[in-house]
Design a protein around this motif. Structure first.
Motif, short mmCIF file in Angstrom:
data_model
loop_
_atom_site.label_atom_id
_atom_site.label_comp_id
_atom_site.label_asym_id
_atom_site.label_seq_id
_atom_site.Cartn_x
_atom_site.Cartn_y
_atom_site.Cartn_z
N ASP A 167 -7.85 -2.41 7.07
CA ASP A 167 -8.40 -1.07 7.31
C ASP A 167 -9.87 -0.96 6.96
OD1 ASP A 167 -5.80 0.40 8.01
OD2 ASP A 167 -5.31 -0.81 6.27
N ALA A 195 -11.68 -0.64 -4.85
CA ALA A 195 -10.71 -0.40 -3.78
C ALA A 195 -9.36 -0.01 -4.36
CB ALA A 195 -10.58 -1.64 -2.90
N LYS A 232 -0.40 3.55 -3.08
CA LYS A 232 -1.21 4.75 -2.85
C LYS A 232 -0.62 5.97 -3.56
CE LYS A 232 0.89 6.23 1.50
NZ LYS A 232 0.76 6.43 2.92
N PRO A 237 -6.86 7.06 0.40
CA PRO A 237 -7.19 5.63 0.50
C PRO A 237 -7.08 5.17 1.95
CG PRO A 237 -5.04 5.94 -0.54
CD PRO A 237 -5.63 7.30 -0.35
N ASN A 253 -6.19 1.69 -2.57
CA ASN A 253 -5.99 0.66 -1.53
C ASN A 253 -5.38 -0.60 -2.13
OD1 ASN A 253 -7.74 1.98 0.66
ND2 ASN A 253 -9.15 1.87 -1.08
N PHE A 260 0.83 -1.22 0.00
CA PHE A 260 0.00 0.00 0.00
C PHE A 260 0.86 1.27 0.00
CE2 PHE A 260 -2.04 3.23 2.83
CZ PHE A 260 -3.01 3.67 1.93
#
Ligand code: NAD
Length: 551
Positions: free
Chosen positions: A215, A160, A50, A136, A165, A46
């Protein structure tokens, strides 16, 4: 590679074709450590993902579309094999809609998440401005059901990923190979390592994923599991979207096009063997046309061919599991015991293949079997499409989700009664209303307690990725799809700027009698939103600011 598949596992899940009994394949039952590692890896991935541009994310999603387009028949066969649904239905109801969703979010996510200015009323006159930007979340855990094993997790993953994400998907234990196929598609498309991970397993694997504190959890499944997940997620304050069950009503008024309504009822109740969360599970028809509509429905139902999903002339495939078929049997028996009448169907199909040669494994039960590992022959998993008349809301089977090919029909005489009967349910996922009177359709739709209501349409709006999907009442919390669904996958950040940062604010410390008098006046002037009233506050405000400047 993105999938966590470690060789030589002691425990595995066997995936069976519910229509033939043949083994489709085996996958490992991931351990809790595998799951925790996947979330950790996803979090590391991530950090980089991101920072990628929307253009890059969009390019990869479009590439994933190309991978799917190059394998449409292969993917449809796999879906059909693991779920029992007809091959054609896998294309129409899973592959085509998710391709459409992919193109929509590949093209539009940047626009949907564009930073936006927020109107802040009179604060703007004080030189302030506010904007909202979207971050995100991190790692999104996706735990889907088996009924749309391709389109639901894949669509959620695409949204997502487009939002920045990474994702960990735990496919249903009944359809793990379709889950692995999703991982393969993302990998072939060139998504970076660990941006999409597939962990195969059962309910305990899903629970481990929740405990690993991703998350966000995107869950699709039963109300009972949804409650467990919400409780477990609360320990880490993980937010969850819950897409749960339905008992969706279809209301047919006397002025409706009955031929179309009958066709819609048959498709809405029986596609995917009735195993859609938005299946028509209760049909309410105005009494004066009940006989005519029922006759049309029964005629259409009797024309349907049932059989293995690979045949292109088959409309109704197998059910997914023995457990599911037993619920259908229970509900049909309950209808009969309560005085309702079966017009057609009402039993397991007699002439379907018998499953033989099931491997003896402690995980047999996971693949939809009876749970008895030593049995080598299982009952066929076909149930005939069943039309029931004389149903009333006080019957248990009109309240519990059936999730099978049954269409119970009840009658009403007034618009108010139709609305009351439709809303008399713990669920509220979708509903459909059939009438030629558009005003009536709109009026009734707005009084129905459901997340999506169709007028002269049925069931299919999950396939419109642009529109929000989710339920009222026990049908769920939160939304997938549409702008609202995308908002579940980001955290909004408000950035507020004082462009005239020269003076202290009147509400700063220290307080004083002048301050309190100013605050009191603010309640009737500034807080009214009226510029004229607020102008009367100015002398006090100046006095107060002067006071602050002196201190
Ligand atoms: P289920 O609740 O038994 O299982 C769903 C998923 O949750 C599976 O992947 C399973 O392994 C996992 N799971 C089970 N126990 C868990 C736990 N304690 N913690 C974490 N994960 C766990 O549901 P199902 O039988 O697979 O699906 C049928 C249900 O799904 C129906 O009620 C149907 O209406 C609903 N559904 C809803 C939607 C929607 O959009 N609202 C769509 C499809 C299906």
């Amino acid at each position: 590679m993105n999938a966590v598949v470690t060789a030589e596992r002691a425990e595995e899940i066997i995936s069976y074709n519910p229509a033939t009994g043949a083994e489709v394949g085996r996958v490992p039952l991931a351990t809790d450590d595998d799951v925790a590692a996947a979330v950790t890896n996803g979090r590391e991935a991530f950090a980089k993902w991101k920072t990628t541009s929307f253009t890059e994310r969009s390019r990869l999603v479009k590439q994933a579309r190309e991978v799917i387009l190059s394998q449409v028949d292969e993917i449809a066969h796999l879906i059909s094999q693991e779920s029992g649904k007809p091959f054609g239905e896998a294309i129409a109801m899973e592959i085509a809609p998710v391709l459409d969703l992919m193109q929509y979010f590949a093209r539009n996510t940047e626009k949907l998440l564009r930073p936006a200015k927020i109107g802040i009323g009179l604060y703007a006159l004080m030189g302030r401005s506010s904007k909202i930007i979207y971050h995100p979340l991190g790692v999104v855990g996706i735990i889907p059901a088996w009924n749309y094993p391709f389109s639901i997790p894949l669509g959620e993953a695409v949204m997502a990923l487009m939002a920045g994400n990474t994702v960990v998907i735990k496919p249903s234990e009944l359809t793990p190979l379709v889950g692995l196929k999703i991982g393969e598609i993302f990998e072939k498309a060139g998504f970076p390592e660990n941006s999409v991970q597939i962990i195969t397993g059962d309910g305990s694997t899903g629970a481990a994923l929740v405990d690993a504190a991703p998350d966000k959890i995107m869950f699709t499944g039963s109300v009972a599991t949804g409650k467990k997940i919400a409780a477990a997620a609360a320990k880490n304050l993980t937010s969850v979207v819950l897409e749960l069950g339905g008992k969706d009503p279809m209301i047919v008024f006397a002025d409706a096009n009955l031929e179309l309504a009958a066709g819609a009822a048959v498709w809405g109740a029986f596609c995917n063997s009735g195993q859609s969360c938005s299946s028509v599970e209760r049909l309410y028809v105005e009494e004066s046309v009940a006989d005519e509509l029922t006759r049309k429905i029964v005629e259409k139902t009797k024309q349907l061919k049932q059989g293995t999903g690979n045949r292109e002339d088959v409309s109704i495939g197998a059910m997914s599991s023995e457990r599911q078929i037993q619920i259908v049997e229970d509900h049909v028996a309950q209808f009969l015991a309560d005085g309702a009448k079966i017009e057609t169907g009402g039993r397991r199909s007699a002439d379907t293949p018998v499953r033989i040669g099931v491997a003896s494994t402690p995980k047999n039960a996971l693949a939809g079997g009876t749970g008895d590992a030593d049995k080598s022959v299982r009952a066929p998993l076909f149930y005939e499409p069943t039309v029931i008349t004389g149903a009333t809301n006080d019957m248990r089977a009109m309240q519990e989700e059936t999730f099978g090919p049954t269409l119970p029909i009840a009658t009403f005489t007034t618009e108010e009664e139709a609305i009351r009967l439709a809303n008399d349910s713990e669920f509220g996922l979708t509903a459909s209303i059939w009438t030629r009177d558009r005003a009536k359709g709109q009026r009734v739709a707005q009084q129905i307690e459901a997340g999506s209501v169709c007028i002269n349409e049925v069931l299919y709006t999950h396939g419109i990725g642009q529109t929000p999907w989710g339920g009222f009442k026990n049908s769920g919390r939160g939304r997938t799809h549409g702008r609202e669904g995308l908002m579940e996958l980001v955290q909004p950040q408000h950035i507020h700027t004082n462009k005239l940062s020269l003076l202290p604010d009147a509400w700063w410390m220290p307080y004083s009698p002048t301050a309190v008098a100013t605050f009191r006046k603010m309640t009737t002037t500034f807080a009214s939103g009226s510029l004229v009233k607020t102008s009367t506050l100015l002398p006090r405000l100046l006095k107060r600011v002067k006071e602050l400047l002196k201190k």
